[in-house]
Write an enzyme that holds these catalytic residues in place. Structure first.
Site, PDB file in Angstrom:
ATOM      1  N   ARG A   1       2.990   4.988   4.078  1.00 40.71           N
ATOM      2  CA  ARG A   1       2.339   5.052   2.770  1.00 40.71           C
ATOM      3  C   ARG A   1       2.862   6.224   1.929  1.00 40.71           C
ATOM      4  NH1 ARG A   1      -2.348   6.545  -0.234  1.00 40.71           N
ATOM      5  NH2 ARG A   1      -3.176   4.651  -1.178  1.00 40.71           N
TER       6      ARG A   1
ATOM      7  N   SER B   1       1.175   5.437  -1.772  1.00 44.57           N
ATOM      8  CA  SER B   1       0.551   6.471  -2.611  1.00 44.57           C
ATOM      9  C   SER B   1       1.241   6.540  -3.963  1.00 44.57           C
ATOM     10  CB  SER B   1       0.611   7.822  -1.913  1.00 44.57           C
ATOM     11  OG  SER B   1       1.958   8.226  -1.806  1.00 44.57           O
ATOM     12  N   ASP B   2       2.479   6.045  -4.032  1.00 45.07           N
ATOM     13  CA  ASP B   2       3.212   6.021  -5.315  1.00 45.07           C
ATOM     14  C   ASP B   2       3.986   4.706  -5.377  1.00 45.07           C
ATOM     15  OD1 ASP B   2       4.924   6.254  -7.427  1.00 45.07           O
ATOM     16  OD2 ASP B   2       6.079   7.921  -6.603  1.00 45.07           O
TER      17      ASP B   2
ATOM     18  N   ASP C   1       0.844  -1.185   0.000  1.00 43.40           N
ATOM     19  CA  ASP C   1       0.000   0.000   0.000  1.00 43.40           C
ATOM     20  C   ASP C   1       0.879   1.234   0.000  1.00 43.40           C
ATOM     21  OD1 ASP C   1      -2.271   1.622   0.300  1.00 43.40           O
ATOM     22  OD2 ASP C   1      -1.895   1.730   2.465  1.00 43.40           O
TER      23      ASP C   1
ATOM     24  N   GLY D   1     -11.856   7.370  -5.897  1.00 39.74           N
ATOM     25  CA  GLY D   1     -12.482   8.298  -6.833  1.00 39.74           C
ATOM     26  C   GLY D   1     -13.773   7.796  -7.446  1.00 39.74           C
TER      27      GLY D   1
ATOM     28  N   ARG E   1     -14.442   5.712   0.650  1.00 46.64           N
ATOM     29  CA  ARG E   1     -15.613   6.494   1.061  1.00 46.64           C
ATOM     30  C   ARG E   1     -16.862   5.633   1.059  1.00 46.64           C
ATOM     31  NH1 ARG E   1     -19.916   8.379  -1.153  1.00 46.64           N
ATOM     32  NH2 ARG E   1     -19.269   7.287  -3.043  1.00 46.64           N
TER      33      ARG E   1
ATOM     34  N   CYS F   1      -8.431  12.738  -0.640  1.00 43.96           N
ATOM     35  CA  CYS F   1      -7.047  12.926  -1.077  1.00 43.96           C
ATOM     36  C   CYS F   1      -6.757  14.365  -1.473  1.00 43.96           C
ATOM     37  CB  CYS F   1      -6.809  12.006  -2.274  1.00 43.96           C
ATOM     38  SG  CYS F   1      -5.145  12.119  -2.865  1.00 43.96           S
TER      39      CYS F   1
ATOM     40  N   GLY G   1      -8.407  10.352   5.736  1.00 46.38           N
ATOM     41  CA  GLY G   1      -7.400   9.795   4.828  1.00 46.38           C
ATOM     42  C   GLY G   1      -6.202   9.254   5.582  1.00 46.38           C
TER      43      GLY G   1
ATOM     44  N   SER H   1     -11.472  10.396  -2.437  1.00 50.05           N
ATOM     45  CA  SER H   1     -12.358  11.446  -1.938  1.00 50.05           C
ATOM     46  C   SER H   1     -11.739  12.263  -0.811  1.00 50.05           C
ATOM     47  CB  SER H   1     -13.663  10.812  -1.451  1.00 50.05           C
ATOM     48  OG  SER H   1     -13.366   9.867  -0.444  1.00 50.05           O
TER      49      SER H   1
ATOM     50  N   TYR I   1     -14.719   9.789   8.456  1.00 50.98           N
ATOM     51  CA  TYR I   1     -13.882   9.198   7.398  1.00 50.98           C
ATOM     52  C   TYR I   1     -12.648  10.075   7.221  1.00 50.98           C
ATOM     53  CZ  TYR I   1     -12.518   7.356   2.797  1.00 50.98           C
ATOM     54  OH  TYR I   1     -11.827   6.788   1.763  1.00 50.98           O
TER      55      TYR I   1
HETATM   56  P1  IMP Z   1     -12.192   6.853  -2.075  1.00 48.17           P
HETATM   57  O1  IMP Z   1     -12.841   5.530  -2.374  1.00 48.17           O
HETATM   58  O2  IMP Z   1     -12.457   7.870  -3.141  1.00 48.17           O
HETATM   59  O3  IMP Z   1     -12.548   7.358  -0.719  1.00 48.17           O
HETATM   60  O4  IMP Z   1     -10.617   6.612  -2.115  1.00 48.17           O
HETATM   61  C1  IMP Z   1      -9.988   5.660  -1.310  1.00 48.17           C
HETATM   62  C2  IMP Z   1      -8.546   5.528  -1.724  1.00 48.17           C
HETATM   63  O5  IMP Z   1      -7.857   6.776  -1.528  1.00 48.17           O
HETATM   64  C3  IMP Z   1      -7.753   4.540  -0.907  1.00 48.17           C
HETATM   65  O6  IMP Z   1      -7.931   3.209  -1.322  1.00 48.17           O
HETATM   66  C4  IMP Z   1      -6.316   5.014  -1.130  1.00 48.17           C
HETATM   67  O7  IMP Z   1      -5.777   4.554  -2.337  1.00 48.17           O
HETATM   68  C5  IMP Z   1      -6.482   6.513  -1.233  1.00 48.17           C
HETATM   69  N1  IMP Z   1      -6.175   7.228   0.027  1.00 48.17           N
HETATM   70  C6  IMP Z   1      -6.417   6.862   1.286  1.00 48.17           C
HETATM   71  N2  IMP Z   1      -6.060   7.819   2.166  1.00 48.17           N
HETATM   72  C7  IMP Z   1      -5.561   8.823   1.425  1.00 48.17           C
HETATM   73  C8  IMP Z   1      -5.005  10.103   1.756  1.00 48.17           C
HETATM   74  O8  IMP Z   1      -4.941  10.532   2.909  1.00 48.17           O
HETATM   75  N3  IMP Z   1      -4.562  10.836   0.697  1.00 48.17           N
HETATM   76  C9  IMP Z   1      -4.632  10.396  -0.581  1.00 48.17           C
HETATM   77  N4  IMP Z   1      -5.178   9.237  -0.938  1.00 48.17           N
HETATM   78  C10 IMP Z   1      -5.631   8.450   0.065  1.00 48.17           C
END
Ligand code: IMP
Length: 498
Positions: free
Chosen positions: A417, A263-264, A261, A359, A381, A318, A406, A316, A404
Site C-alpha cells: 500500500r 495510500s497514493d 488500495d 477521517g 475506525r 494515519c 493502521g 484516524s 485498531y
Molecule cells: P478512519 O476511518 O479514519 O479510521 O480511516 C480509515 C482509512 O485510513 C482507510 O480506509 C485507509 O484509507 C487509511 N489507512 C489505513 N491504514 C492507514 C495507515 O496506516 N496510515 C495511513 N492511512 C491509513
C-alpha cells in the site's frame, strides 16, 4: 517554481449544513439511501447500487467475512483486505458468498461416543444449547442425531456416559435436503413445531441448521445487498504488485467488486493495473485511489477506474502527513474531486462515483461528506469498534476497547500500500492503538443511518443525489464551533441499581 494552491485545506469540522425547506412528503421513512458503486452512463443505473452508502476500510483490523456479512445485510459493502495470501483472501470472499441467511453452519458439534461432560464443555464454549452429533464431530460430518441442553441434566445423568445415549437419533429427526429454501424451511419449523431443522446433502452429511429463533432475526434486514442469485455481495482490495494472480483468484471465489488500495493512487502503476483489469475482466467494477484532487481523479477515471476513493492523511490511525508532509483536508479533497467528477460526466456522459475514505470522526461527518458530493463513504475506525471486526476485544478500567491498527503500522506492514521502495516498510505511516468497543454492527449502524436520514430531511432531500445537488454548507468560526456543543453542567450518567 512550486505552485501554491490558494484555497485553504479544510476538514469536516469546519462546516455545517444549513436546513433547506422540508416538504410534507419528505420524512425519515421516505429517504432512499441507494447510491451507485460503479461507472455508468449518466442518467442510467449503475450495475451495482449500494442500498446504503457505507463501505468498510480495506484493513486487517477491520475486514472479516463476518463484518462483510453484517454490513451487506444492512445494505453496505465490505472490501476484504489484500494484506494476506491470495488463497486466504479468496477463502474469505467464498465465506461471504456462501453465507445463506438463516442457514447456519453448526458450531457446536460432538461425536456419538463423546461423553456428556465433553458436550457440556463444548456448549459452554460456544454458548449454544443445540449440538449436532456427527460421525467425526465436525460441522460437515454425517449427521447421526441432535442433542440439546433439554436432553440431559448434570445431576440426573451420568456425565461420563456417551452423547449417543441422550441424543435424538437421525431416524427420529425431521430433516431437509440441500435444495430447501429459507421460506420452505421456516414453514416446516412452524408446521412441525420444530426448534431446529438440519439440512443434509445427498450423502447425509450436515450442511446447515435452520433455527426457529433466527426467523425474526432474518426479517430485520429488508435492505440486504445481494447479487442476482440472492447471495450477499462482497468486495476485495487489490494492490499494484500481484494483481495478475490475485484478481483471477478473487473472481473465481465470486467477488463482486475490486478496489486498488494505495495510500497514493495518482501513479502510473495504478493506471497500468486499472487498464489490465478492465482489459481482462471488463465486467467487474474496479475502483482506484486514493486521491485528493480533481486532476488525480480525472487521471484514474481516464485509466478506467469504475469509482475513485478520496483521502490522504486524514485517517484516524494515519501519520502520513506527519511523516511525509503529504495530504489534504478531507472536506477540500471531496469538494475538489466532486467538481472533477461532475466535469467528467459533462464531458464524457459517464458518471464515475466517488468515495470519501477516512477521517470521518462523528456521525454527522457522513452527512457532510455525502452533501459535499461523495457517493458513498469508507470507514475504518468506525467499523473497527464492532464485534464483527478483526481486532481483539480487551477490558480496560473504563470499559472494553477493540484493537485498531493502521495498514502502514509495523503491525500490519502492508508494504504493497505504501510505495517506500522494495518489499518492506522503511518507516511507519500508521499507528497501532485502541478504539472504544461499540457492540453489534447492525445496532450501531442503525443509529448512524437514523442521523443521516434526519439530516437529509432537514435539508429537504429524499435521495442522495438531491441531497448533494441542493445542500447549502457554511464554514464555522472557532466561536460558532464552541456554540455547537452542550453548554450546561451535565448530570452524571444515571447508575443502574440492580
Ligand atoms: P478512519 O476511518 O479514519 O479510521 O480511516 C480509515 C482509512 O485510513 C482507510 O480506509 C485507509 O484509507 C487509511 N489507512 C489505513 N491504514 C492507514 C495507515 O496506516 N496510515 C495511513 N492511512 C491509513
Amino acid at each position: 517554481m512550486a505552485q501554491i494552491i490558494t484555497e485553504v485545506s479544510r476538514t469536516f469540522n469546519e462546516f455545517l449544513l444549513l436546513p433547506n425547506r422540508t416538504r410534507t412528503d419528505c420524512s425519515a421513512a421516505t429517504v432512499d439511501l441507494r447510491t451507485p458503486l460503479a461507472r455508468h452512463i449518466a442518467g442510467e443505473e449503475s450495475a451495482i447500487e449500494l442500498q446504503s452508502p457505507f463501505t468498510s476500510a480495506i484493513m486487517q483490523a477491520v475486514g472479516t467475512p463476518d463484518l462483510a456479512i453484517a454490513l451487506a445485510r444492512d445494505g453496505g459493502l465490505s472490501f476484504l483486505h489484500h494484506n494476506q495470501p491470495i488463497a486466504d483472501q479468496a477463502a474469505a470472499v467464498r465465506k461471504v458468498k456462501n453465507f445463506k441467511a438463516g442457514f447456519v453452519t453448526s458450531d457446536t458439534n460432538v461425536r456419538p461416543d463423546d461423553s456428556l461432560s465433553v458436550l457440556v464443555d463444548v456448549m459452554r464454549h460456544t454458548g449454544h444449547s443445540t449440538a449436532a452429533v456427527t460421525h467425526d464431530g465436525t460441522a460437515t460430518g454425517r449427521l447421526l442425531g441432535l442433542v440439546t441442553s433439554r436432553d440431559f441434566h448434570p445431576q440426573r445423568h451420568d456425565l461420563d456416559g456417551p452423547v449417543s445415549g441422550r441424543m435424538t437419533a437421525i431416524a427420529d429427526l425431521a430433516h431437509a435436503g440441500p435444495d430447501i429454501t429459507l421460506s420452505e424451511a421456516n414453514a416446516r419449523l412452524w408446521d412441525e413445531r420444530l426448534d431446529c431443522l438440519p439440512v443434509l446433502d445427498a450423502e447425509g452429511h450436515l450442511q446447515h441448521l435452520v433455527f426457529r429463533s433466527d426467523y425474526a432475526d432474518n426479517k430485520r434486514f429488508p435492505n440486504q445487498l445481494v447479487d442476482a442469485a440472492k447471495r450477499l455481495r462482497v468486495g476485495a482490495g487489490i494492490n499494484t504488485h500481484d494483481y495478475q494472480e490475485r484478481v483471477p483468484a478473487l473472481l473465481e471465489a465470486g467477488v463482486d467488486a475490486l478496489c486498488l488500495d494505495s495510500s497514493d493512487g495518482y501513479s502510473d502503476w495504478q493506471a497500468q493495473a486499472l487498464s489490465w483489469v478492465k482489459k481482462h475482466y471488463p465486467e467487474v467494477p474496479v475502483g482506484g485511489g486514493n486521491v485528493v484532487d480533481g486532476e488525480a481523479f480525472t487521471f484514474l477515471a481516464e485509466a478506467g477506474a469504475d469509482f475513485v476513493k478520496i483521502g490522504v492523511g486524514g485517517g484516524s490511525i494515519c501519520i502520513t502527513r506527519d511523516q511525509k508532509g503529504i495530504g489534504r483536508g478531507q472536506a477540500s479533497a471531496v469538494l475538489d474531486v466532486a467538481a472533477a467528477r461532475d466535469a467528467f460526466r459533462e464531458r464524457t456522459g459517464e458518471y464515475v462515483p466517488i468515495c470519501s475514505d477516512g477521517g470521518l470522526v462523528h456521525d454527522y461527518h457522513v452527512a457532510l461528506a455525502l452533501a459535499m458530493g461523495a457517493d458513498f463513504v469508507m470507514m475504518g475506525r468506525y467499523f473497527a469498534r464492532f464485534d464483527q471486526a478483526a481486532g481483539a476485544k480487551l477490558p480496560t478500567r473504563d470499559g472494553f476497547v477493540k484493537e485498531y491498527w493502521g495498514e502502514g503500522s509495523n503491525r500490519a506492514r502492508n508494504w504493497q500500500r505504501y510505495g517506500q521502495g522494495g518489499q518492506g516498510l522503511v518507516f511507519e505511516e500508521g499507528v497501532d492503538g485502541y478504539v472504544p468497543y461499540a457492540g453489534d454492527l447492525s445496532e450501531g449502524l442503525a443509529l448512524t443511518v437514523a442521523k443521516l436520514r434526519t439530516a437529509m430531511v432537514s435539508c429537504g432531500s429524499t435521495t442522495l443525489a438531491e441531497f448533494r445537488s441542493t445542500a447549502r454548507l457554511t464554514l464555522v468560526s472557532d466561536q460558532s464551533f464552541q456554540e455547537s456543543h452542550a453548554n450546561v453542567t451535565l448530570r452524571d450518567t444515571p447508575v443502574t441499581v440492580s
